[in-house]
Design an enzyme around this catalytic site. Structure first.
Site, PDB file in Angstrom:
ATOM      1  N   ASP A 135      -8.624 -66.605  -4.783  1.00 14.77           N
ATOM      2  CA  ASP A 135      -7.337 -66.990  -4.214  1.00 14.77           C
ATOM      3  C   ASP A 135      -6.598 -67.830  -5.252  1.00 14.77           C
ATOM      4  OD1 ASP A 135      -5.189 -68.000  -2.799  1.00 14.77           O
ATOM      5  OD2 ASP A 135      -6.364 -68.621  -1.052  1.00 14.77           O
ATOM      6  N   LYS A 176       6.870 -59.398  -8.803  1.00 12.71           N
ATOM      7  CA  LYS A 176       7.494 -58.676  -7.686  1.00 12.71           C
ATOM      8  C   LYS A 176       7.976 -59.669  -6.639  1.00 12.71           C
ATOM      9  CE  LYS A 176       4.944 -56.254  -4.703  1.00 12.71           C
ATOM     10  NZ  LYS A 176       4.110 -55.088  -4.285  1.00 12.71           N
ATOM     11  N   GLY A 218      -6.144 -51.987  -8.292  1.00 13.81           N
ATOM     12  CA  GLY A 218      -6.464 -51.954  -9.707  1.00 13.81           C
ATOM     13  C   GLY A 218      -5.648 -51.030 -10.585  1.00 13.81           C
ATOM     14  N   ASP A 252      -7.398 -61.041  -7.640  1.00 13.12           N
ATOM     15  CA  ASP A 252      -6.859 -60.715  -6.318  1.00 13.12           C
ATOM     16  C   ASP A 252      -7.756 -61.338  -5.255  1.00 13.12           C
ATOM     17  OD1 ASP A 252      -4.765 -58.226  -5.289  1.00 13.12           O
ATOM     18  OD2 ASP A 252      -6.087 -59.135  -3.809  1.00 13.12           O
ATOM     19  N   TRP A 310      -2.539 -51.360 -11.746  1.00  9.97           N
ATOM     20  CA  TRP A 310      -1.870 -52.103 -12.823  1.00  9.97           C
ATOM     21  C   TRP A 310      -2.878 -52.529 -13.885  1.00  9.97           C
ATOM     22  CZ3 TRP A 310       2.789 -55.791 -11.907  1.00  9.97           C
ATOM     23  CH2 TRP A 310       3.839 -55.073 -11.311  1.00  9.97           C
TER      24      TRP A 310
END
Length: 199
Positions: A87, A151, A49, A69, A51
């Site tokens: 998901d 990322k 958490g 998440d 971010w």
């Protein structure tokens, strides 16, 4: 190097962030200026958490952050942030409803990462799959002119992925924050100025 990592860990603890990854996002924002007050933000791969907390602070009381998440988190979030355990590969009614509630988004950020196996090729392939999923969420939910941060683990397929983003954004940049481990293969791709998908 361990001392360098410990610096960020201790700093995160002192500043009440659950993970040192917050400083990567802080560096990204300092470099690309992607946050503003009042924005709607989607945070993918949000647990634990850090971010989400940073984003909630940047967008302020008039902004909203949806954090998603597959893992749960015990982190307490402010009123302008909502955490959903889900998901992203499964379009559940709950996930779709949560995503659509805040349309459109000014910024979509993804810190999603696979469970690493130690097998370089497999880790890179799994990272790419997560990045492709994050990218696939963009067209129907990111507003024109919006931004995207993802990322990725460096590997042979990165160029093709970046090329796909160049068809969607005015500018696409690679960036490796100083707070990343030097030996890490991870870096971030930043898409600025969403234009839509070129036909």
């Amino acid at each position: 190097m361990k001392q360098y990592r410990d610096h960020y860990f201790k700093r995160a603890k002192k500043e009440n962030y659950p993970a040192r990854s917050v400083y990567k996002l802080q560096e990204l924002d300092k470099r690309f200026k992607v946050f503003a007050k009042g924005q709607n933000v989607m945070d993918l791969g949000a647990a634990p958490g850090s971010w989400t907390l940073f984003a909630a602070k940047k967008v302020g009381d008039t902004g909203r952050v949806l954090a998603v998440d597959i893992q749960s988190t015990d982190t307490a979030f402010p009123d302008n942030a909502t955490f959903l355990q889900a998901d992203v590969f499964e379009d559940s009614p709950e996930l779709l409803a949560a995503m659509d509630k805040q349309l459109p988004y000014d910024l979509i950020i993804s810190d999603m990462a696979p469970k690493t196996t130690g097998v370089k090729f497999a880790d890179q392939a799994n990272s790419l799959e997560l990045c492709e999923r994050a990218r696939d969420i963009v067209p129907s939910r990111l507003k024109q002119g919006g931004h995207f941060i993802v990322k990725i683990f460096d590997g042979p397929d990165v160029k093709e992925y970046i090329d796909s983003l160049r068809k969607m954004f005015s500018k696409v940049k690679r960036f490796k924050p100083k707070s990343c481990r030097e030996e890490s293969k991870e870096f971030f791709i930043v898409g600025l100025g969403f234009r839509g998908i070129e036909g």
